[in-house]
Design a protein around this motif. Sequence first.
Motif, PDB file in Angstrom:
ATOM      1  N   LYS A  84       0.415  53.620  -7.562  1.00 56.91           N
ATOM      2  CA  LYS A  84       1.099  52.931  -6.465  1.00 56.91           C
ATOM      3  C   LYS A  84       0.085  52.814  -5.343  1.00 56.91           C
ATOM      4  O   LYS A  84      -0.532  53.805  -4.963  1.00 56.91           O
ATOM      5  N   LYS A  85      -0.114  51.590  -4.853  1.00 57.25           N
ATOM      6  CA  LYS A  85      -1.130  51.354  -3.831  1.00 57.25           C
ATOM      7  C   LYS A  85      -0.619  50.337  -2.826  1.00 57.25           C
ATOM      8  O   LYS A  85       0.050  49.381  -3.198  1.00 57.25           O
ATOM      9  N   GLU A  86      -0.961  50.567  -1.570  1.00 57.33           N
ATOM     10  CA  GLU A  86      -0.592  49.630  -0.513  1.00 57.33           C
ATOM     11  C   GLU A  86      -1.863  49.054   0.099  1.00 57.33           C
ATOM     12  O   GLU A  86      -2.784  49.789   0.436  1.00 57.33           O
ATOM     13  N   GLU A 100     -10.713  51.050   3.259  1.00 57.33           N
ATOM     14  CA  GLU A 100     -10.565  50.700   1.842  1.00 57.33           C
ATOM     15  C   GLU A 100      -9.244  50.009   1.532  1.00 57.33           C
ATOM     16  O   GLU A 100      -9.121  49.345   0.500  1.00 57.33           O
ATOM     17  N   ASP A 101      -8.256  50.138   2.418  1.00 56.37           N
ATOM     18  CA  ASP A 101      -6.961  49.517   2.182  1.00 56.37           C
ATOM     19  C   ASP A 101      -6.541  48.527   3.267  1.00 56.37           C
ATOM     20  O   ASP A 101      -5.440  47.988   3.212  1.00 56.37           O
ATOM     21  N   THR A 116      -9.780  42.436  -8.118  1.00 49.55           N
ATOM     22  CA  THR A 116     -10.695  43.521  -7.784  1.00 49.55           C
ATOM     23  C   THR A 116      -9.922  44.793  -7.465  1.00 49.55           C
ATOM     24  O   THR A 116     -10.294  45.878  -7.912  1.00 49.55           O
ATOM     25  N   PHE A 117      -8.833  44.679  -6.722  1.00 48.53           N
ATOM     26  CA  PHE A 117      -8.022  45.858  -6.397  1.00 48.53           C
ATOM     27  C   PHE A 117      -7.376  46.439  -7.646  1.00 48.53           C
ATOM     28  O   PHE A 117      -7.290  47.656  -7.788  1.00 48.53           O
ATOM     29  N   SER A 123      -9.640  51.924 -12.604  1.00 45.38           N
ATOM     30  CA  SER A 123     -10.848  52.716 -12.835  1.00 45.38           C
ATOM     31  C   SER A 123     -10.785  54.080 -12.155  1.00 45.38           C
ATOM     32  O   SER A 123     -11.323  55.056 -12.667  1.00 45.38           O
ATOM     33  N   LEU A 124     -10.127  54.151 -11.013  1.00 45.07           N
ATOM     34  CA  LEU A 124     -10.005  55.429 -10.314  1.00 45.07           C
ATOM     35  C   LEU A 124      -9.078  56.406 -11.034  1.00 45.07           C
ATOM     36  O   LEU A 124      -9.084  57.602 -10.744  1.00 45.07           O
TER      37      LEU A 124
END
Length: 170
Positions: A84-86, A100-101, A116-117, A123-124
Motif C-alpha cells: 500500500k503506497k500513497e 520519495e512520495d 516506475t512507482f 522491487s522493494l
Amino acid sequence: MKELKEYKIEIFGLSNSTHDFNFTFSDEFFTHFENSLVSKGKGTCDVILTKTDAMITLNMTINGTIELECDRSLELFDFPIEVKKEIIYKYGDEEKELSEDVFVIPHGAQEINISTFLYESISLEVPMKKLHPKFEDDSEDDEMIYISDASETKAEESTDPRWEALKKLK
C-alpha cells in the motif's frame, strides 16, 4: 527505466473528485527495466486517485506474486506481495521531486505514469534473505552442518608417546 503507455493516467480531463483505476502486471512488465531484481511476476494494482485544485493523491494497492530464487536451495518459488503506497502530486511551475512520495508537476500536466512507482514498489518487497517456504520452519542452527573428518579422530586416538610419559609424571 522506461515509462510504459498502458500505465498512464490521463489527468487533464478528470473532475475534482475520486476516481478508480485498475492495472495488471505480468512477466513482460519486468522486461522493460534493466538490471531488475525481479524478472517474473503477476498481479494487480488498484489506484484510487483523488483530484483537487491544489493536488492529486494516488493511493496504490498492489497484490500479486513475484518469482524468486531461494538462497539456500536455488529453487524458484512464488513470493506473495502486498503493498500500500500513497503518492502526492502538487501543482507548481516546474516538474521536480520533493521527497520519495511527493512530486511537483506543472499546472498543465496531461498525464501521470505510474509504471516506475509500480516497479519500485514491487522491487522493494524483495527480501534480503530469499528462502523457499519449505525452509520457513527450519531454525538458523540447521544451516551449519559439521562433518567430522576421519583423520581427526585418528589423531585424537593416537597420541604422541612423549605426552603419555609427561602425563605419568603428574
